[in-house]
Design an enzyme around this catalytic site. Structure first.
Site, short mmCIF file in Angstrom:
data_model
loop_
_atom_site.label_atom_id
_atom_site.label_comp_id
_atom_site.label_asym_id
_atom_site.label_seq_id
_atom_site.Cartn_x
_atom_site.Cartn_y
_atom_site.Cartn_z
N ASP A 11 -8.05 12.38 -3.73
CA ASP A 11 -8.09 11.34 -4.83
C ASP A 11 -9.79 11.22 -4.97
O ASP A 11 -10.52 12.12 -4.06
CB ASP A 11 -7.61 9.85 -4.68
CG ASP A 11 -7.85 9.48 -3.13
OD1 ASP A 11 -8.52 10.21 -2.04
OD2 ASP A 11 -7.30 8.85 -2.60
N ASP A 69 -2.33 -2.08 2.01
CA ASP A 69 -1.38 -2.74 1.14
C ASP A 69 -0.33 -1.59 0.95
O ASP A 69 0.63 -1.59 -0.12
CB ASP A 69 -2.13 -2.99 -0.21
CG ASP A 69 -2.71 -1.77 -0.83
OD1 ASP A 69 -2.81 -0.90 -0.36
OD2 ASP A 69 -3.12 -2.23 -1.96
N HIS A 73 -0.89 1.97 0.14
CA HIS A 73 -1.21 2.79 -0.88
C HIS A 73 -1.39 4.15 -0.12
O HIS A 73 -1.73 4.04 1.10
CB HIS A 73 -2.32 2.37 -1.57
CG HIS A 73 -3.63 2.46 -1.01
ND1 HIS A 73 -4.54 1.21 -0.91
CD2 HIS A 73 -4.60 3.41 -0.68
CE1 HIS A 73 -5.73 1.71 -0.40
NE2 HIS A 73 -5.57 2.81 -0.20
N GLU A 98 -1.84 2.58 -5.90
CA GLU A 98 -1.55 1.09 -5.50
C GLU A 98 -0.39 0.75 -5.56
O GLU A 98 0.56 1.36 -6.38
CB GLU A 98 -2.66 0.35 -6.33
CG GLU A 98 -4.18 0.70 -6.20
CD GLU A 98 -4.56 0.23 -4.86
OE1 GLU A 98 -3.93 -0.05 -3.66
OE2 GLU A 98 -6.14 -0.06 -4.68
C1 GLP Z 1 -8.59 5.13 0.78
C2 GLP Z 1 -8.10 6.62 0.63
C3 GLP Z 1 -6.75 6.60 1.15
C4 GLP Z 1 -6.79 6.31 2.56
C5 GLP Z 1 -7.15 4.62 2.74
C6 GLP Z 1 -7.08 4.42 4.21
O1 GLP Z 1 -8.12 3.91 0.07
N1 GLP Z 1 -8.12 6.63 -0.83
O2 GLP Z 1 -6.62 8.16 1.17
O3 GLP Z 1 -5.49 6.55 3.43
O4 GLP Z 1 -8.45 4.49 2.03
O5 GLP Z 1 -8.52 4.49 4.81
P1 GLP Z 1 -8.59 4.42 6.32
O6 GLP Z 1 -8.09 5.72 6.88
O7 GLP Z 1 -10.14 4.44 6.49
O8 GLP Z 1 -8.06 3.45 7.03
#
Ligand code: GLP
Length: 261
Positions: free
Chosen positions: A68, A137, A139, A144
């Site tokens: 992304d 949440d 995702h 989302e």
């Molecule tokens: C962002 C990314 C996701 C990731 C999420 C969790 O929203 N787009 O790909 O999994 O954060 O982040 P973290 O691994 O820092 O908890």
């Protein structure tokens, strides 16, 4: 169902996933990796970087697709996922930058960017291993709650919660973009192997809902229940809300030698 692996530490998780990627690349030097950003996959990248440094692995022919990107963010800015992938993955793992793609969040070309990315993934022969983190949440990528299980790479509106969660990377919470471009749940489900990682108590509810809850677009990560080869690697804290922890441990302890991750 997904194979759930409960480990003692993030470092241990990184080693287990790196073992599997190293094996894949030994057989297919130009394997295609799906690359997640965020703090969660860092243990995997660190373990792989160490193997590259010590000469145990060579990832120079590996191809990569990021999950992304933010829309409308300058490609060279420190918060853009292109920059993050370059500094945290491409450099340390010795990947060839020309072989690593990130969805194009440039405003001028955004209408075609999703379809372009899908074509590029198909042209590469699909993704062999997709590394995933999970948002609080539920995702995955930036899909989302409410995202269709059939969705492909497209522009999404970030929830306020995700913008708050990611505000730590920006000077001010208002600077977090409202829109992103993300591989869809349908894109993710086409990858041949999914590896979802989660660490810490903050992820426990999202993980329990994803693995043991009902399939629902309201919980995007529950889509992994539809995948024939999904591996979920958790620390004790992230696994704490799962009902069937004892079974997962039993299955892992009795995993056939020949099976691999
Ligand atoms: C962002 C990314 C996701 C990731 C999420 C969790 O929203 N787009 O790909 O999994 O954060 O982040 P973290 O691994 O820092 O908890």
């Amino acid at each position: 169902m997904a194979e759930v692996v409960i480990v003692g530490s993030e470092a241990e998780a990184g080693e287990i996933v790196a073992d599997s990627i190293q094996e894949l690349v030994a057989q297919h030097p130009d394997a295609v990796l799906g690359l997640a950003t965020g703090s969660t996959p860092l243990s995997v990248y660190r373990a792989l970087a160490e193997r590259v440094r010590s000469g145990r692995a060579d990832l120079s022919a590996v191809r990569g697709f990021a999950l992304d990107e933010y829309v409308g963010i300058a490609p060279g800015s420190p918060q853009s996922y292109r920059t993050v992938i370059e500094t945290e993955v491409v450099g340390p793992l010795g990947l060839d930058p020309a072989r690593v793609q990130v969805p194009n969040g440039t405003l001028e070309t955004i209408r075609a960017a999703g379809a372009d990315y899908e074509r590029a993934i198909v042209a590469a022969g699909g993704i062999d291993v997709q590394i995933l983190g999970i948002g609080t949440d539920g995702h995955i990528g930036f899909n989302e709650p409410g995202s269709s299980f059939a969705s492909l790479t497209r522009v999404k509106t970030l929830t306020e919660q995700t913008r708050r969660d990611n505000a730590r990377f920006f000077d001010s919470p208002d600077d977090v973009p409202v829109h992103c471009i993300t591989q869809g749940l349908g894109t993710i489900l086409r990858a041949r192997h999914l590896v979802l990682l989660a660490f810490g108590a903050g992820k426990a509810d999202a993980i329990a809902a994803a693995i043991e809850g009902p399939l629902s677009a309201s919980n995007p990560a529950s889509a992994i229940q539809l995948h024939p080869h999904a591996t979920v690697v958790l620390d004790e804290a992230a696994a704490a809300a799962l009902s069937d922890r004892d079974y997962y441990r039993y299955a892992w302890a009795n995993k056939p030698e020949w099976q691999g991750l």
